[in-house]
Design an enzyme around this catalytic site. Structure first.
Site, mmCIF file in Angstrom:
data_model
loop_
_atom_site.group_PDB
_atom_site.id
_atom_site.type_symbol
_atom_site.label_atom_id
_atom_site.label_comp_id
_atom_site.label_asym_id
_atom_site.label_seq_id
_atom_site.Cartn_x
_atom_site.Cartn_y
_atom_site.Cartn_z
ATOM 1 N N CYS A 70 0.832 -1.207 0.000
ATOM 2 C CA CYS A 70 0.000 0.000 0.000
ATOM 3 C C CYS A 70 0.865 1.254 0.000
ATOM 4 C CB CYS A 70 -0.860 0.029 1.248
ATOM 5 S SG CYS A 70 -1.738 -1.487 1.522
ATOM 6 N N ARG A 103 3.824 0.465 -7.244
ATOM 7 C CA ARG A 103 3.901 -0.501 -6.150
ATOM 8 C C ARG A 103 2.820 -1.569 -6.255
ATOM 9 N NH1 ARG A 103 6.479 1.678 -1.481
ATOM 10 N NH2 ARG A 103 5.094 0.478 -0.174
ATOM 11 N N TRP A 117 -3.363 -2.325 -1.248
ATOM 12 C CA TRP A 117 -3.101 -3.678 -1.756
ATOM 13 C C TRP A 117 -3.669 -4.559 -0.660
ATOM 14 C CZ3 TRP A 117 -0.775 -6.409 -5.752
ATOM 15 C CH2 TRP A 117 -0.278 -7.676 -5.475
ATOM 16 N N ASN A 177 -0.626 1.668 6.453
ATOM 17 C CA ASN A 177 0.066 0.526 5.841
ATOM 18 C C ASN A 177 0.504 -0.392 6.972
ATOM 19 O OD1 ASN A 177 -0.122 1.797 3.429
ATOM 20 N ND2 ASN A 177 2.052 2.303 3.233
ATOM 21 N N GLY A 178 0.458 -1.692 6.750
ATOM 22 C CA GLY A 178 0.897 -2.625 7.786
ATOM 23 C C GLY A 178 -0.258 -3.491 8.234
ATOM 24 N N GLU A 232 14.985 -23.825 -9.651
ATOM 25 C CA GLU A 232 14.638 -22.406 -9.613
ATOM 26 C C GLU A 232 15.840 -21.540 -10.016
ATOM 27 O OE1 GLU A 232 12.216 -20.585 -9.698
ATOM 28 O OE2 GLU A 232 12.777 -18.652 -8.902
ATOM 29 N N LYS A 242 15.829 -18.948 -13.163
ATOM 30 C CA LYS A 242 16.154 -17.514 -13.037
ATOM 31 C C LYS A 242 17.171 -17.109 -14.084
ATOM 32 C CE LYS A 242 13.684 -16.282 -11.274
ATOM 33 N NZ LYS A 242 12.514 -16.748 -10.830
ATOM 34 N N GLU A 245 15.660 -17.079 -17.616
ATOM 35 C CA GLU A 245 14.637 -16.035 -17.786
ATOM 36 C C GLU A 245 15.239 -14.665 -18.063
ATOM 37 O OE1 GLU A 245 10.707 -16.711 -15.085
ATOM 38 O OE2 GLU A 245 12.543 -16.560 -13.950
ATOM 39 N N HIS A 286 22.784 -40.259 -15.898
ATOM 40 C CA HIS A 286 21.861 -40.969 -16.802
ATOM 41 C C HIS A 286 21.624 -40.194 -18.094
ATOM 42 C CE1 HIS A 286 21.132 -44.008 -13.823
ATOM 43 N NE2 HIS A 286 20.838 -43.074 -12.917
ATOM 44 N N LYS A 341 4.393 -11.183 -16.636
ATOM 45 C CA LYS A 341 4.344 -11.355 -15.181
ATOM 46 C C LYS A 341 3.180 -12.255 -14.779
ATOM 47 C CE LYS A 341 5.466 -10.608 -10.975
ATOM 48 N NZ LYS A 341 6.577 -11.509 -10.601
#
Ligand code: G6P
Length: 607
Positions: free
Chosen positions: A2, A27, A73, A99-100, A480, A484, A487, A503, A602
């Protein structure tokens, strides 16, 4: 996350607030609102884009020289106009943006309801407005301070009151706020980017600070009335930079945010004395979870790799068998769904088309569906029976970083919870809980000095192929890491379980095909060393991820990336943070844009 903006001065606050909110758009948000104090307080809120808010504001003639604005958010409560900020009290005297997370909001809300307060939203923030109202006797500062003594959790908040005009009261606890003053008035925001066009001179509040801000001055104190001096900082940022908080790219900003996002994912969810996790979103299905005989995890991309990590975690702590499927395969597969099976759908965006379609397939059967989702109120969050939000904040970089670590943390909490429902002892549970609590500082240790990683990235950036290998928890981490790199740098890379190398893939190894090997001090260390030896015997170059206590690692290769020693189950988080940095530095040194990799999106909302 937020965004907050506030103004007090000679001019009309409305244009400042709207401009500030627009600068905070990067944001991510789902709704917004402003409250402006003139003769009266006028407040307008809207779901969706700031343009919609602007349109509504233009119809309402909001005028006044004090105002607060917020882009939300969602965390508590869905994406609705009622839940958007600002929030107010019964009398419509006090208006708050926040916020929080107020952790004890339910408890406070129940007490206030008993005293006759009426609530109109599902948010934790509305509780703050009513609590301040409870203490308000004409002096806003003192009422805010009394309320803050009761509130537990995190906040960056700004409050105005019709009956104490001419000022804003701002307070910070783990959620940033910054003040700036120029000849037009005083500004406050959650992020310098909202107000940097007015002045580059900023005063950053610290945790525990309460500021009373008037049109040409401000006073900062703590809740015990002790005055605090805070230094003025001049920021040498342009607007674009300030949105990235001074970082050159969103990706590196988000990598750096991980100690905070991991903390947010765990906040209020670990019960140390019970050696367990308390997951509000799963409370209603606890009995079903106790009886579940099998778990199936379904996801795409990075979320799928978090899912594989989740399999190792859940099986280790609870003994419940776990199957992990790619959503794009699962949706068309002939499904054998067992009675008492629980399905977990993992998705940062909550909108990925394949994951959503797989969920819709599963919902045709009579089984429990859960979501692990970052975007509150998204389709997957709404359509699952129950779930756990990541609270990692919006992720702007296309290649997922902080969402992955947050997903693994949430899966660890679920594994701990399921374990404690079954055979995991109190002592074992406490150990797991303590390790999780130490994770943000272990990640900080890696981030504090990434020069080794940068050096290795520089050295290897021109290679055209890579393997990433690991065993057990190192296996999903290597998948992962490899994803990365491909990508954001467009270098060909494969993630493999180290034991599978022999193998087939080992045929590709020569001196032009390096391997990144996860050789941490754990149950598979010796096996990993053997794999590295096999690669070296074929002239392969190796970059090793190791703990400093293993001195013999240096004999294996000259390219070592060290990370802090920690129990094996958190190693995927630590290894992946190193891989994120490695990929980022390779990408940047090759002149790529890590925030906007070619051909990728995204949120993949089409099949
Ligand atoms: C896209 C993104 C990835 C992400 C995947 C799944 O491919 O580029 O970073 O991991 O979608 O997204 P989700 O929102 O479902 O986690």
């Amino acid at each position: 996350m937020c965004g907050i903006v506030g103004y007090v001065g000679e001019n009309n606050a409305t244009p400042f607030l709207l401009k500030g909110l627009k600068r905070l758009e990067y944001r991510g948000y789902d709704s917004s609102g402003i409250a402006v104090l003139g003769e009266e307080i006028g407040c307008v809120k809207e779901v969706g884009k700031i343009e919609k808010l602007e349109e509504e504001v233009s119809k309402n003639e909001l005028k006044g020289s004090i105002g607060i604005g917020h882009s939300r958010w969602a965390t508590h409560g869905g994406v609705t106009e009622e839940n958007a900020h600002p929030h107010w009290d019964c009398e419509k005297n006090i208006f708050v943006v926040h916020n929080g997370i107020v952790e004890n909001y339910k408890e406070i809300k129940n007490k206030l309801i008993k005293r006759g307060h009426k609530f109109v939203s599902d948010t934790d923030t509305e509780v703050i407005a009513h609590l301040i109202e409870h203490f308000f006797k004409g002096d806003l500062e003192s009422a805010v301070k009394k309320a803050l003594r009761i509130i537990k959790g995190t906040y960056g908040l700004v409050v105005i009151a019709k009956k104490d005009p001419g000022k804003m009261v701002a307070a910070r606890m783990f959620s940033p706020l910054v003040i700036s003053v120029n000849d037009k008035g005083s500004f406050v925001a959650s992020d310098p980017s909202a107000i940097i066009t007015h002045s580059k001179k900023m005063i950053f509040l610290e945790d525990g600070d309460v500021a009373v801000i008037q049109k040409d001055n401000f006073v900062i104190s703590d809740i015990k009335e002790k005055i605090k001096e805070r230094e003025e900082v001049t920021l040498d940022w342009d607007i674009e930079d300030s949105q990235k908080n001074g970082y050159p790219h969103f990706m590196i900003k988000e990598i750096a945010e991980q100690p905070e996002s991991i903390t947010n994912s765990m906040r209020g969810r670990i019960v140390l004395e019970e050696g367990s996790a308390k997951l509000g979103g799963l409370e209603l299905v606890e009995e079903e979870l106790k009886n579940t005989k099998k778990i199936s995890i379904i996801a795409c991309g990075t979320s799928y790799y978090a899912g594989i990590t989740g399999k190792y975690l859940i099986e280790e702590f609870s003994g419940v068998p776990v199957e992990v499927s790619l959503a794009s395969e699962f949706r068309y597969r002939k499904k054998v769904i067992e009675k008492d099976e629980t399905f977990i759908f993992i998705s940062q965006s909550g909108e990925t088309a394949d994951t959503l379609a797989a969920l819709q397939e599963v919902k045709k059967k009579d089984v429990l569906t859960l979501g692990i989702v970052n975007a509150v109120g998204s389709s997957i969050a709404r359509e699952t029976d129950a779930g756990v939000y990541n609270h990692a904040g919006p992720e702007i970089g296309v290649a997922s970083t902080k969402a992955f670590t947050s997903q693994v943390v949430v899966l660890s909490l679920i594994a701990l919870f399921l374990g404690r429902q079954r055979n995991l002892s109190l002592e074992e549970g406490k150990e797991v809980a303590n390790t999780l609590l130490s994770l943000p500082s272990l990640v900080s240790e890696i981030l504090k000095d990434d020069s080794e990683i940068k050096e290795v990235a520089e050295k290897y950036k021109d290679f055209k192929n890579f393997f990433f290998i690991g065993r057990r928890y190192g296996y999903p981490a290597s998948l992962e890491g490899s994803l990365k790199l491909k990508e954001i740098s467009y270098i060909h890379s494969e993630g493999y379980p180290a034991g599978e190398l022999k193998h087939g893939p080992i045929a590709l190894i020569d001196e032009s095909f390096p391997t990144v090997a996860i050789c941490l001090s754990n149950s598979v260390y010796e096996k990993m060393v053997s794999n590295v030896e096999e690669i070296k015997a074929r002239n392969g170059r190796v970059i090793v991820l190791a703990n400093r206590d293993k001195k013999d690692v240096k004999e294996l290769t000259e390219d070592v990336i060290y990370l802090p020693t920690a129990p094996e189950f958190v190693s995927p988080v630590l290894a992946v943070v190193c891989f994120q940095l490695f990929s980022y530095y390779v990408s940047v040194s090759l002149g790529r844009d890590p925030d906007k990799p070619r051909n990728l999106a995204k949120s993949v909302t089409v099949e």
